[in-house]
Motif scaffolding. Sequence first.
Motif, PDB file in Angstrom:
ATOM      1  N   ILE A   8       0.874  -1.169   0.000  1.00  0.00           N
ATOM      2  CA  ILE A   8       0.000   0.000   0.000  1.00  0.00           C
ATOM      3  C   ILE A   8       0.914   1.222   0.000  1.00  0.00           C
ATOM      4  O   ILE A   8       1.759   1.364   0.889  1.00  0.00           O
ATOM      5  CB  ILE A   8      -0.926   0.017   1.222  1.00  0.00           C
ATOM      6  CG1 ILE A   8      -1.756  -1.263   1.247  1.00  0.00           C
ATOM      7  CG2 ILE A   8      -1.804   1.259   1.216  1.00  0.00           C
ATOM      8  CD1 ILE A   8      -2.418  -1.541   2.558  1.00  0.00           C
ATOM      9  N   LEU A   9       0.757   2.053  -1.022  1.00  0.00           N
ATOM     10  CA  LEU A   9       1.535   3.271  -1.131  1.00  0.00           C
ATOM     11  C   LEU A   9       0.648   4.469  -0.847  1.00  0.00           C
ATOM     12  O   LEU A   9      -0.547   4.447  -1.138  1.00  0.00           O
ATOM     13  CB  LEU A   9       2.143   3.394  -2.533  1.00  0.00           C
ATOM     14  CG  LEU A   9       3.161   2.321  -2.848  1.00  0.00           C
ATOM     15  CD1 LEU A   9       2.619   1.433  -3.946  1.00  0.00           C
ATOM     16  CD2 LEU A   9       4.452   2.947  -3.257  1.00  0.00           C
ATOM     17  N   SER A  10       1.245   5.484  -0.290  1.00  0.00           N
ATOM     18  CA  SER A  10       0.490   6.670   0.092  1.00  0.00           C
ATOM     19  C   SER A  10       1.336   7.902  -0.166  1.00  0.00           C
ATOM     20  O   SER A  10       2.558   7.849  -0.129  1.00  0.00           O
ATOM     21  CB  SER A  10       0.136   6.573   1.572  1.00  0.00           C
ATOM     22  OG  SER A  10      -0.342   7.788   2.060  1.00  0.00           O
ATOM     23  N   THR A 108       3.061  -3.512   3.895  1.00  0.00           N
ATOM     24  CA  THR A 108       3.272  -4.652   3.007  1.00  0.00           C
ATOM     25  C   THR A 108       2.484  -5.800   3.599  1.00  0.00           C
ATOM     26  O   THR A 108       2.610  -6.109   4.788  1.00  0.00           O
ATOM     27  CB  THR A 108       4.769  -5.013   2.903  1.00  0.00           C
ATOM     28  OG1 THR A 108       5.483  -3.882   2.407  1.00  0.00           O
ATOM     29  CG2 THR A 108       4.974  -6.186   1.952  1.00  0.00           C
ATOM     30  N   CYS A 109       1.632  -6.412   2.775  1.00  0.00           N
ATOM     31  CA  CYS A 109       0.733  -7.477   3.244  1.00  0.00           C
ATOM     32  C   CYS A 109       0.966  -8.741   2.441  1.00  0.00           C
ATOM     33  O   CYS A 109       1.369  -8.700   1.276  1.00  0.00           O
ATOM     34  CB  CYS A 109      -0.725  -7.042   3.101  1.00  0.00           C
ATOM     35  SG  CYS A 109      -1.111  -5.522   3.974  1.00  0.00           S
ATOM     36  N   GLY A 110       0.635  -9.888   3.060  1.00  0.00           N
ATOM     37  CA  GLY A 110       0.786 -11.172   2.402  1.00  0.00           C
ATOM     38  C   GLY A 110      -0.434 -11.611   1.620  1.00  0.00           C
ATOM     39  O   GLY A 110      -0.351 -12.540   0.824  1.00  0.00           O
ATOM     40  N   SER A 111      -1.577 -10.961   1.839  1.00  0.00           N
ATOM     41  CA  SER A 111      -2.784 -11.362   1.112  1.00  0.00           C
ATOM     42  C   SER A 111      -3.512 -10.126   0.582  1.00  0.00           C
ATOM     43  O   SER A 111      -3.410  -9.035   1.161  1.00  0.00           O
ATOM     44  CB  SER A 111      -3.729 -12.160   2.009  1.00  0.00           C
ATOM     45  OG  SER A 111      -4.360 -11.306   2.936  1.00  0.00           O
ATOM     46  N   ALA A 115      -4.582  -6.514   2.527  1.00  0.00           N
ATOM     47  CA  ALA A 115      -4.131  -5.271   1.889  1.00  0.00           C
ATOM     48  C   ALA A 115      -5.320  -4.351   1.593  1.00  0.00           C
ATOM     49  O   ALA A 115      -5.240  -3.135   1.829  1.00  0.00           O
ATOM     50  CB  ALA A 115      -3.374  -5.580   0.604  1.00  0.00           C
ATOM     51  N   LEU A 116      -6.419  -4.915   1.106  1.00  0.00           N
ATOM     52  CA  LEU A 116      -7.615  -4.114   0.834  1.00  0.00           C
ATOM     53  C   LEU A 116      -8.193  -3.522   2.116  1.00  0.00           C
ATOM     54  O   LEU A 116      -8.622  -2.367   2.138  1.00  0.00           O
ATOM     55  CB  LEU A 116      -8.673  -4.959   0.118  1.00  0.00           C
ATOM     56  CG  LEU A 116      -8.399  -5.263  -1.353  1.00  0.00           C
ATOM     57  CD1 LEU A 116      -9.390  -6.294  -1.877  1.00  0.00           C
ATOM     58  CD2 LEU A 116      -8.451  -3.987  -2.171  1.00  0.00           C
ATOM     59  N   GLU A 117      -8.170  -4.309   3.185  1.00  0.00           N
ATOM     60  CA  GLU A 117      -8.687  -3.833   4.474  1.00  0.00           C
ATOM     61  C   GLU A 117      -7.867  -2.642   4.989  1.00  0.00           C
ATOM     62  O   GLU A 117      -8.417  -1.628   5.408  1.00  0.00           O
ATOM     63  CB  GLU A 117      -8.648  -4.981   5.480  1.00  0.00           C
ATOM     64  CG  GLU A 117      -9.335  -4.683   6.780  1.00  0.00           C
ATOM     65  CD  GLU A 117      -9.335  -5.911   7.688  1.00  0.00           C
ATOM     66  OE1 GLU A 117      -8.950  -5.744   8.856  1.00  0.00           O
ATOM     67  OE2 GLU A 117      -9.701  -7.010   7.215  1.00  0.00           O
ATOM     68  N   LYS A 118      -6.550  -2.749   4.932  1.00  0.00           N
ATOM     69  CA  LYS A 118      -5.684  -1.655   5.385  1.00  0.00           C
ATOM     70  C   LYS A 118      -5.796  -0.449   4.451  1.00  0.00           C
ATOM     71  O   LYS A 118      -5.792   0.694   4.899  1.00  0.00           O
ATOM     72  CB  LYS A 118      -4.242  -2.129   5.488  1.00  0.00           C
ATOM     73  CG  LYS A 118      -4.020  -3.063   6.649  1.00  0.00           C
ATOM     74  CD  LYS A 118      -2.558  -3.396   6.805  1.00  0.00           C
ATOM     75  CE  LYS A 118      -2.355  -4.491   7.803  1.00  0.00           C
ATOM     76  NZ  LYS A 118      -2.235  -4.100   9.146  1.00  0.00           N
ATOM     77  N   ALA A 119      -5.874  -0.689   3.146  1.00  0.00           N
ATOM     78  CA  ALA A 119      -5.984   0.408   2.178  1.00  0.00           C
ATOM     79  C   ALA A 119      -7.266   1.198   2.401  1.00  0.00           C
ATOM     80  O   ALA A 119      -7.264   2.430   2.315  1.00  0.00           O
ATOM     81  CB  ALA A 119      -5.929  -0.136   0.751  1.00  0.00           C
TER      82      ALA A 119
END
Length: 146
Positions: A8-10, A108-111, A115-119
């Motif tokens: 996830i980039l910001s 950085t996520c493994g799934s 990643a969608l949840e954090k994004a």
Amino acid sequence: MAAVKYQILSRYYNTNTNNAITNDSSNEYEKDFIFSTIDVSDQITDEIIKGNSPENIKTDMLFSYAGTRIVYPDKDKQQYYCPNLKYPYMIIDTYKRVSFSPWFVVHTCGSLESALEKAKMIVNHIGINNVKLIKVVPFDQKIKIN
């Protein structure tokens, strides 16, 4: 075979103005500089208020340190000239504007699901235009693109 990761980039988020920094190059940078040895407190106060306002386009700019230099007063402009001092000058730090819009890795996520949840959490805070989700794949991995 190495595992696929999601990043996830910001954009950098300026907590003083509550805005993400896009460093939009269409906004021209105009340097403010006041060299004064006389009382101009109203002018200084106005400049400080303008410089700290979230509406100031400079709050959307990124700079890098470019060294120090000597600045002399302008004798043609009385507010910059002090006749009592023989050699007035200032030594100031200088900065150059960065010419690109940087993105920073936040997670950085493994799934994909995590990643969608954090994004989504970051998007709720700084907006969808300031967040990217990318898939990081090892260079030697074969990918079928339809």
